[in-house]
Design a protein around this motif. Structure first.
Motif, PDB file in Angstrom:
ATOM      1  N   ASN A  82       0.937  -1.191   0.282  1.00 54.49           N
ATOM      2  CA  ASN A  82       0.086   0.024   0.016  1.00 54.49           C
ATOM      3  C   ASN A  82       0.788   1.137  -0.103  1.00 54.49           C
ATOM      4  OD1 ASN A  82      -1.979   2.041   0.622  1.00 54.49           O
ATOM      5  ND2 ASN A  82      -3.259   0.499   1.620  1.00 54.49           N
ATOM      6  N   ILE A  83       0.941   1.879  -1.196  1.00 53.71           N
ATOM      7  CA  ILE A  83       1.982   2.957  -1.513  1.00 53.71           C
ATOM      8  C   ILE A  83       1.362   4.372  -1.464  1.00 53.71           C
ATOM      9  CG2 ILE A  83       3.895   3.899  -2.715  1.00 53.71           C
ATOM     10  CD1 ILE A  83       4.240   0.994  -3.749  1.00 53.71           C
ATOM     11  N   PHE A  84       1.400   5.142  -0.608  1.00 50.59           N
ATOM     12  CA  PHE A  84       0.627   6.318  -0.343  1.00 50.59           C
ATOM     13  C   PHE A  84       1.604   7.581  -0.915  1.00 50.59           C
ATOM     14  CE2 PHE A  84       1.013   4.324   3.902  1.00 50.59           C
ATOM     15  CZ  PHE A  84       2.147   5.044   4.462  1.00 50.59           C
ATOM     16  N   PRO A  85       0.921   8.627  -0.992  1.00 50.16           N
ATOM     17  CA  PRO A  85       1.698   9.829  -1.340  1.00 50.16           C
ATOM     18  C   PRO A  85       2.622  10.285  -0.288  1.00 50.16           C
ATOM     19  CG  PRO A  85      -0.587  10.261  -1.596  1.00 50.16           C
ATOM     20  CD  PRO A  85      -0.389   9.026  -0.850  1.00 50.16           C
ATOM     21  N   ARG A  86       3.866  10.966  -0.931  1.00 48.26           N
ATOM     22  CA  ARG A  86       3.648  11.850  -2.051  1.00 48.26           C
ATOM     23  C   ARG A  86       4.592  10.884  -3.185  1.00 48.26           C
ATOM     24  NH1 ARG A  86       3.600  14.902   1.922  1.00 48.26           N
ATOM     25  NH2 ARG A  86       1.721  15.795   2.368  1.00 48.26           N
ATOM     26  N   GLY A  87       5.842  11.095  -3.046  1.00 47.53           N
ATOM     27  CA  GLY A  87       6.758  10.155  -3.819  1.00 47.53           C
ATOM     28  C   GLY A  87       6.508  10.672  -5.254  1.00 47.53           C
ATOM     29  N   ALA A  88       7.683  11.426  -5.709  1.00 47.24           N
ATOM     30  CA  ALA A  88       7.657  11.542  -7.126  1.00 47.24           C
ATOM     31  C   ALA A  88       6.987  10.765  -8.120  1.00 47.24           C
ATOM     32  CB  ALA A  88       9.097  12.337  -7.537  1.00 47.24           C
ATOM     33  N   SER A  89       7.664   9.473  -7.814  1.00 49.27           N
ATOM     34  CA  SER A  89       6.999   8.135  -8.361  1.00 49.27           C
ATOM     35  C   SER A  89       6.757   7.188  -7.158  1.00 49.27           C
ATOM     36  CB  SER A  89       8.105   7.443  -9.312  1.00 49.27           C
ATOM     37  OG  SER A  89       8.125   8.307 -10.704  1.00 49.27           O
ATOM     38  N   SER A  90       5.632   6.346  -7.376  1.00 45.31           N
ATOM     39  CA  SER A  90       5.573   5.586  -6.538  1.00 45.31           C
ATOM     40  C   SER A  90       6.556   4.248  -6.610  1.00 45.31           C
ATOM     41  CB  SER A  90       3.994   4.952  -6.477  1.00 45.31           C
ATOM     42  OG  SER A  90       3.092   6.210  -6.468  1.00 45.31           O
ATOM     43  N   ILE A  91       6.469   3.926  -8.283  1.00 36.11           N
ATOM     44  CA  ILE A  91       7.522   2.910  -8.287  1.00 36.11           C
ATOM     45  C   ILE A  91       8.286   3.615  -9.543  1.00 36.11           C
ATOM     46  CG2 ILE A  91       7.942   0.506  -8.915  1.00 36.11           C
ATOM     47  CD1 ILE A  91       5.091  -0.154  -7.675  1.00 36.11           C
ATOM     48  N   HIS A  92       9.674   3.532  -9.655  1.00 39.73           N
ATOM     49  CA  HIS A  92      10.413   3.775 -10.758  1.00 39.73           C
ATOM     50  C   HIS A  92      11.222   2.653 -11.021  1.00 39.73           C
ATOM     51  CE1 HIS A  92      12.071   7.419 -13.153  1.00 39.73           C
ATOM     52  NE2 HIS A  92      12.991   6.340 -13.127  1.00 39.73           N
ATOM     53  N   PHE A  93      11.214   2.260 -12.141  1.00 37.41           N
ATOM     54  CA  PHE A  93      12.423   1.347 -12.702  1.00 37.41           C
ATOM     55  C   PHE A  93      13.253   1.988 -13.878  1.00 37.41           C
ATOM     56  CE2 PHE A  93       9.544  -2.934 -12.168  1.00 37.41           C
ATOM     57  CZ  PHE A  93       9.721  -2.693 -10.890  1.00 37.41           C
ATOM     58  N   GLU A  94      14.399   1.547 -13.824  1.00 38.50           N
ATOM     59  CA  GLU A  94      15.364   1.812 -14.597  1.00 38.50           C
ATOM     60  C   GLU A  94      16.081   0.459 -15.188  1.00 38.50           C
ATOM     61  OE1 GLU A  94      16.460   6.381 -13.527  1.00 38.50           O
ATOM     62  OE2 GLU A  94      18.094   4.871 -14.027  1.00 38.50           O
ATOM     63  N   GLY A  95      16.002   0.184 -16.553  1.00 38.06           N
ATOM     64  CA  GLY A  95      16.468  -1.084 -16.982  1.00 38.06           C
ATOM     65  C   GLY A  95      16.128  -2.192 -16.076  1.00 38.06           C
ATOM     66  N   VAL A  96      15.004  -2.351 -15.539  1.00 42.02           N
ATOM     67  CA  VAL A  96      14.427  -3.491 -14.865  1.00 42.02           C
ATOM     68  C   VAL A  96      13.620  -4.316 -15.813  1.00 42.02           C
ATOM     69  CG1 VAL A  96      12.896  -4.311 -12.927  1.00 42.02           C
ATOM     70  CG2 VAL A  96      14.295  -2.367 -12.787  1.00 42.02           C
ATOM     71  N   THR A  97      14.086  -5.659 -15.755  1.00 41.98           N
ATOM     72  CA  THR A  97      13.385  -6.711 -16.717  1.00 41.98           C
ATOM     73  C   THR A  97      12.746  -7.961 -16.061  1.00 41.98           C
ATOM     74  OG1 THR A  97      15.670  -7.753 -17.078  1.00 41.98           O
ATOM     75  CG2 THR A  97      15.013  -6.098 -18.534  1.00 41.98           C
ATOM     76  N   ARG A  98      11.762  -8.547 -16.510  1.00 42.62           N
ATOM     77  CA  ARG A  98      11.108  -9.729 -16.105  1.00 42.62           C
ATOM     78  C   ARG A  98      10.699  -9.698 -14.370  1.00 42.62           C
ATOM     79  NH1 ARG A  98      15.752 -12.454 -19.791  1.00 42.62           N
ATOM     80  NH2 ARG A  98      14.771 -12.311 -21.644  1.00 42.62           N
ATOM     81  N   SER A  99      10.142  -8.572 -14.304  1.00 39.89           N
ATOM     82  CA  SER A  99       9.786  -8.324 -12.918  1.00 39.89           C
ATOM     83  C   SER A  99       8.146  -7.990 -12.840  1.00 39.89           C
ATOM     84  CB  SER A  99      10.440  -7.327 -12.420  1.00 39.89           C
ATOM     85  OG  SER A  99      11.909  -7.344 -12.255  1.00 39.89           O
ATOM     86  N   SER A 100       7.628  -8.233 -11.635  1.00 40.27           N
ATOM     87  CA  SER A 100       6.188  -7.995 -11.334  1.00 40.27           C
ATOM     88  C   SER A 100       6.009  -6.609 -10.566  1.00 40.27           C
ATOM     89  CB  SER A 100       5.664  -9.187 -10.800  1.00 40.27           C
ATOM     90  OG  SER A 100       5.718 -10.148 -11.799  1.00 40.27           O
ATOM     91  N   VAL A 101       5.099  -6.037 -11.192  1.00 32.16           N
ATOM     92  CA  VAL A 101       4.377  -4.933 -10.040  1.00 32.16           C
ATOM     93  C   VAL A 101       2.905  -5.353 -10.024  1.00 32.16           C
ATOM     94  CG1 VAL A 101       4.007  -2.370  -9.891  1.00 32.16           C
ATOM     95  CG2 VAL A 101       6.094  -3.208 -10.949  1.00 32.16           C
ATOM     96  N   SER A 102       2.377  -5.993  -9.101  1.00 35.32           N
ATOM     97  CA  SER A 102       1.356  -6.466  -9.188  1.00 35.32           C
ATOM     98  C   SER A 102       0.555  -6.449  -8.035  1.00 35.32           C
ATOM     99  CB  SER A 102       1.215  -7.921  -9.805  1.00 35.32           C
ATOM    100  OG  SER A 102       1.936  -8.961  -9.164  1.00 35.32           O
ATOM    101  N   ASN A 103      -0.808  -6.064  -7.980  1.00 35.03           N
ATOM    102  CA  ASN A 103      -1.525  -6.118  -7.142  1.00 35.03           C
ATOM    103  C   ASN A 103      -1.187  -5.263  -5.924  1.00 35.03           C
ATOM    104  OD1 ASN A 103      -3.807  -7.708  -5.847  1.00 35.03           O
ATOM    105  ND2 ASN A 103      -2.445  -9.081  -4.639  1.00 35.03           N
ATOM    106  N   ASN A 104      -0.765  -4.037  -5.898  1.00 30.22           N
ATOM    107  CA  ASN A 104      -0.396  -2.942  -5.289  1.00 30.22           C
ATOM    108  C   ASN A 104      -1.820  -1.968  -5.040  1.00 30.22           C
ATOM    109  OD1 ASN A 104       2.332  -3.792  -4.581  1.00 30.22           O
ATOM    110  ND2 ASN A 104       2.498  -3.847  -6.755  1.00 30.22           N
ATOM    111  N   ARG A 105      -1.716  -1.288  -4.232  1.00 29.53           N
ATOM    112  CA  ARG A 105      -2.501  -0.216  -4.063  1.00 29.53           C
ATOM    113  C   ARG A 105      -1.614   1.095  -4.136  1.00 29.53           C
ATOM    114  NH1 ARG A 105      -3.693   4.301  -0.119  1.00 29.53           N
ATOM    115  NH2 ARG A 105      -5.230   5.444  -1.240  1.00 29.53           N
ATOM    116  N   LEU A 106      -1.755   1.943  -5.018  1.00 26.55           N
ATOM    117  CA  LEU A 106      -1.129   2.940  -5.163  1.00 26.55           C
ATOM    118  C   LEU A 106      -1.647   4.489  -5.375  1.00 26.55           C
ATOM    119  CD1 LEU A 106       0.821   1.432  -8.483  1.00 26.55           C
ATOM    120  CD2 LEU A 106       1.558   1.262  -6.144  1.00 26.55           C
ATOM    121  N   HIS A 107      -1.020   5.238  -4.600  1.00 21.34           N
ATOM    122  CA  HIS A 107      -1.664   6.724  -4.558  1.00 21.34           C
ATOM    123  C   HIS A 107      -0.740   7.722  -4.579  1.00 21.34           C
ATOM    124  CE1 HIS A 107      -4.301   9.647  -1.736  1.00 21.34           C
ATOM    125  NE2 HIS A 107      -4.449   9.916  -3.271  1.00 21.34           N
ATOM    126  N   SER A 108      -1.037   8.739  -5.686  1.00 28.73           N
ATOM    127  CA  SER A 108       0.061   9.695  -5.500  1.00 28.73           C
ATOM    128  C   SER A 108      -0.902  11.005  -6.049  1.00 28.73           C
ATOM    129  CB  SER A 108       0.931   9.401  -6.586  1.00 28.73           C
ATOM    130  OG  SER A 108       1.922  10.376  -7.099  1.00 28.73           O
TER     131      SER A 108
END
Lengths: 465, 465, 465
Positions: free
Chosen positions: B257-283
């Motif tokens: 459960n990712i709440f504000p603020r956060g310039a990004s809730s989730i930020h990937f650089e060059g990330v592969t074969r990964s999962s961002v699933s089933n999160n609650r995101l608020h920004s």
């Protein structure tokens, strides 16, 4: 006065934890507050304390009242065992049982019962009561790894034996005032009318608990936000909810295994922008998941729903009063997403109510703009379906008769009081009952679909899509 | 020298844990290493130790340096409370507050600040610094159930008060060298510029923590694999990331459960074969989830995204600099899957930037072969939307005006620098802006869809579907 | 006799925990049973106890036999480190290694090996053996936060060195009799032929463990229900299963990061109405997830599957014997749901078996009524694909050649022994091999889809789809 912020109820000099652990813990809390004298000098705070309950039976005759932040109460074992099974074993056989009661670090709730067993304020019967007025909100109270046992259900005079009534006026933990960053982890709750009731929660975590054989398990009342109920084993009684939430936003309910009974597995009232995803849900009645009172913009995704029949003799004939048209998942609200769920409905066709009705799986009762997509409904008549041990017979039957021939259901029913919904790939054309002029429907293709399309396009109608 | 591998900072004879717990822990680590003399005879190993911090305020003036495997540092309480709220209460009211500081087992980070408050190497300001060269990689260091508090933000001279700056040069935990099977569980992090920064992680678990009011919360740097960030409550400051990962493969981010603020809730650089699933995101800003720098073959599924406006006076006007065309979810990479997400965009139409623009929800900026399917976008003008308490008014409005009429958005925008993507059922025809010759698009059906189809087939071949 | 229900193996007067912790724990269990004399008077129970293992090396020469409910055995560290890497470092370099063995609270399994190394009853080699007949089922035994290390693999004579054989006749925990509400949390298992085998489980929780470099990791045998395997890091050997379940219902497997090797990542036999959702799965062989023996009505959703090649020299050439037609996900059963998964297949086209075959991703081998929808398959020839560090080259290649041109695969293969399945948006027309007269298929649209449709409908021209 302690010289440490680590307390053990069995070594604390005031009171006797075995006769009244409530008195002991309250005196510890008083000691914590006496000792927390820090002012802001040197950034010094009031760090609270931990109170440890080693495994053991601790009778609680006095309600614990918590009004201090950063208090952690912890044990060494959630101690669940089924009291429900035990109380339905003939008493003559009890001497043969290895044990009769739950265990671990076990708080035996034995506070004086109120006159009115049918509660109107279950906070009076709470073993642990949390309330603090003023600012800031009470924060970071933690309950960890112990057992709260209500001992007995006690409602006489109903059709069921008292021990099967799920009524005793007892609550495990009741949080009355606005709170922040609370944690309930690794706990066991059993034989409480209400296990865990938390009002006005912010950033609450209820994680990895065992909450079963309670009237209601988790109730989030009043309002709240940004909380999570994750990775729990939960199963309420037929009168209550396994999870109930009211006016919450940003609630994440995921990775729970919620088993029967529970009038509802999950019941929302006015809950918005929350997630019910990736849970395993099992119930004996319709109305497993209810999004009521304008619950909107929620995501209900990749859950496994199983609705079948009560198999256990002591509760045969008990239900939640809802008929088969109510919907396994029922939504009164707008802009919700229902995506990628599996529904198994395994019922006796002869017991469907109203008699002869076609059971409803997803019902959009009120609202607008809901998005229902990629849900898979499997329905069987229990007379043709089988127990796990002879499942192959069922499969053979399916191979012969067609997988969806077992029991006719309405996969999605959209009432006229709900409109502008989008229903995609969640039931074939006959299984989706909705005003096509008021809702967008794309039926799940059936066998022969592509052949039909090929024919269709080769003859060409020219209607722009 | 201890005669046990269980250490308690309050009883260790060297140093004073209340004036400098860093010195105490470093001397315990030295003792552990002195005592671990096993050779391979009889399969004897170097089992490490546990260091316990009971609840209390522990000032840390010396950086803890960890270079031994199997070290567990544990407390009895994550101790979060909101320092951000407190520092924005007028000082005259502080005496009325129940407490001013976080608590639990609280490490107060008070290491000498560097001259350059704007960090370039935040490892210098780390309370816990882990580094070991040689082989094998340092393994199974665990941080559990305590609080790391950075005390104050300190950047003067910006438009915000220093305590709102999210800058203080302090880091909670910094892991510099390649590591295996680390665990961070049940921790609290607050008022640190960087809470948890781990380079070169393998099989890391960051689970069930409370990480909030920090500049950046979780940063996985360098590279890494097969790790998980699960079941946390997280919320960064406006300058940083709630979760950041670089060159990771096989990373699982779920049930957070990712709440504000956060310039990004989730930020990937060059990330592969990964999962961002089933999160609650608020920004509060665009760019909630960013898959940048050729992040590819990732799965973004069944998340709940809510983007709305900053409601709190102290931070009004603060944002992350991205305009509404940036995308709530932005992908620069190939072969990613975006499936079954819910997006709620609730903004003031008059504050959209560039003025008059149509906000973008999912933007495929670069790459190829992404699969975007079954995403549901709900967008409202905040002037017509409502607070939770009067949500029914909103629903009434929706029933009148249509659920998706609140605010026009582009559900999916595919730039010309991204091609061969597949976009299914994620927006109606007008909401998906993509070159249909370069991408496969199936628009979400709208009301009347089947009627059109029915006409088509009745004029075509009349084959019953 | 203890005067408390809290035991510490290092202070218990009977036996020496460093030479045989099994003898110590068994004598503690005897003490617990001697002291638990409560009858039902005053609702008094048998609360069990906690047995604590501080960090340290504890040799176990005597099998621990548990027949008492509410026993918690806990340590302070899962202590994983890679023994597999260490045993493949040349022995001459061992003196340079920081440590040779796992650590934390480490139980070194050293029970006498049976004559038959190739087990037929691995319970004989179990460090912890749980069995109790009679009623009720043994309940709430908990294993928490310690390490069970099998020390060595020992099968000589195979093509691999003995330490790479994954065979030693040792099991970490074996539960033989029906059980309720067990917990396995925060544990480490390493170098055991079988890590955790539990027969007849009800409401089991296996959560947040590190189980790797074991022959098989988690096996649920016999039958069981309403259990969860969540949030673990798991990776079995090439001979076994990371997760295996037999005749279970209502099993929830979610949020796990399952890495190689594992003959299967997850293997079901006769499992029904269960969930495999939201996991990250990585394997080197086909048959990553197998639903066998009429496994039916399960939900496989939003998982990330990666199948690529063994990269590590010591295991080159080892596999699980399945060819590339077997299926990455293989289903023999009915009415399952496969929704929203991502599959990455990255193999050397020249090593495909049978030579020249088109690899199969999802194979419906037997059964009926399965629903396969919204799965995204990405396939690449490893010669054109790249390591993470030069992923951009790959992306460039994709942009040039088309994302799905890397390697031709069959996204879904439906055997003639499986029928009445629904396959939607899980592969383009050529990638779905199924009898369209026996299954409903809607191919994923490809580029030009809408253009083609527009042309098609305006011209009615019979353009082949």
């Amino acid at each position: 006065m302690s010289n440490s912020n680590y307390y053990n109820v069995t070594t604390w000099p005031i009171g006797d934890p075995f006769t009244d652990v409530g008195e002991v813990i309250n005196s510890i809390i008083a000691d914590i507050k006496d000792r927390q004298t820090a002012t802001d000098e040197n950034d010094g705070g009031k760090p609270g304390a931990v109170i440890y309950l080693p495994p053991g039976d601790y009778r609680l005759r006095t309600q614990v009242v918590i009004d201090v932040s950063f208090l952690r109460i912890e044990g060494s074992g959630h101690g669940f065992t089924s009291s429900s099974i035990r109380f339905n074993v003939p008493e003559a056989e009890w001497p043969d049982l290895h044990e009769l009661w739950p265990g671990g670090s076990r708080v035996m709730v034995d506070i004086p019962l109120r006159d009115d067993l049918l509660r109107d304020d279950e906070s009076q019967g709470a073993a642990f009561y949390v309330e603090r007025s003023g600012s800031p909100r009470i924060s970071s109270v933690e309950f960890s790894n112990f057992c709260i046992d209500g001992l007995h259900f006690t409602l006489d005079g109903s059709e069921l034996p008292a021990e099967n009534s799920y009524v005793n006026g007892k609550t495990g933990i009741y949080v009355a005032s606005a709170n922040d960053s609370f944690r309930v982890n690794g706990m066991g709750f059993v034989y409480l009318e209400n296990a865990l009731t938390i009002c006005k929660a912010d950033a609450l975590s209820v994680h990895d608990n065992f909450i079963a054989e309670c009237g209601s398990c988790i109730e989030l009342r009043g309002w709240g936000q940004a909380s999570k109920i994750t990775d729990n084993l939960i199963g309420a009684g037929f009168k209550g909810h396994s999870i109930y939430a009211q006016n919450h936003g940003g609630l994440l309910i995921t990775a729970n295994n919620i088993f029967p009974r529970g009038a509802s597995s999950i019941h929302f009232e006015g809950v918005t922008r929350s997630s019910v995803s990736n849970n395993r849900l099992h119930s004996f009645y319709p109305g497993m998941v209810v999004l009521a009172e304008s619950s909107s913009e929620n995501l209900v995704s990749t859950n496994h729903f199983l609705r079948d029949h009560e198999p256990w003799t002591p509760f045969l004939g008990v239900d939640n009063g809802r008929d088969d048209l109510y919907g396994i998942l029922r939504i009164s609200g707008s802009n919700n997403s229902v995506i990628g769920n599996h529904f198994s409905e395994v019922v006796d066709a002869q017991s469907i109510r109203p008699s002869g009705a076609t059971p409803v799986i997803i019902r959009l009762a009120e609202g607008a703009g809901n998005f229902v997509s990629n849900n898979h409904v499997v329905a069987m008549d229990v007379r043709s379906a089988s127990s796990d041990s002879c499942f192959s017979a069922q499969v053979d039957a399916l191979l012969t008769t067609g997988a969806s021939d077992g029991l006719a259901v309405t996969a999605v029913l959209v009432d006229s009081t709900s409109a502008r919904n989008t229903i995609l790939d969640s039931g074939n054309d006959a299984q989706v009952i909705a005003d096509r002029g008021a809702n967008a429907v794309r039926a799940t293709p059936t066998v022969g679909f592509e052949a039909a399309e090929a024919t269709q396009s080769s003859q060409g109608a020219g209607i722009p899509r």
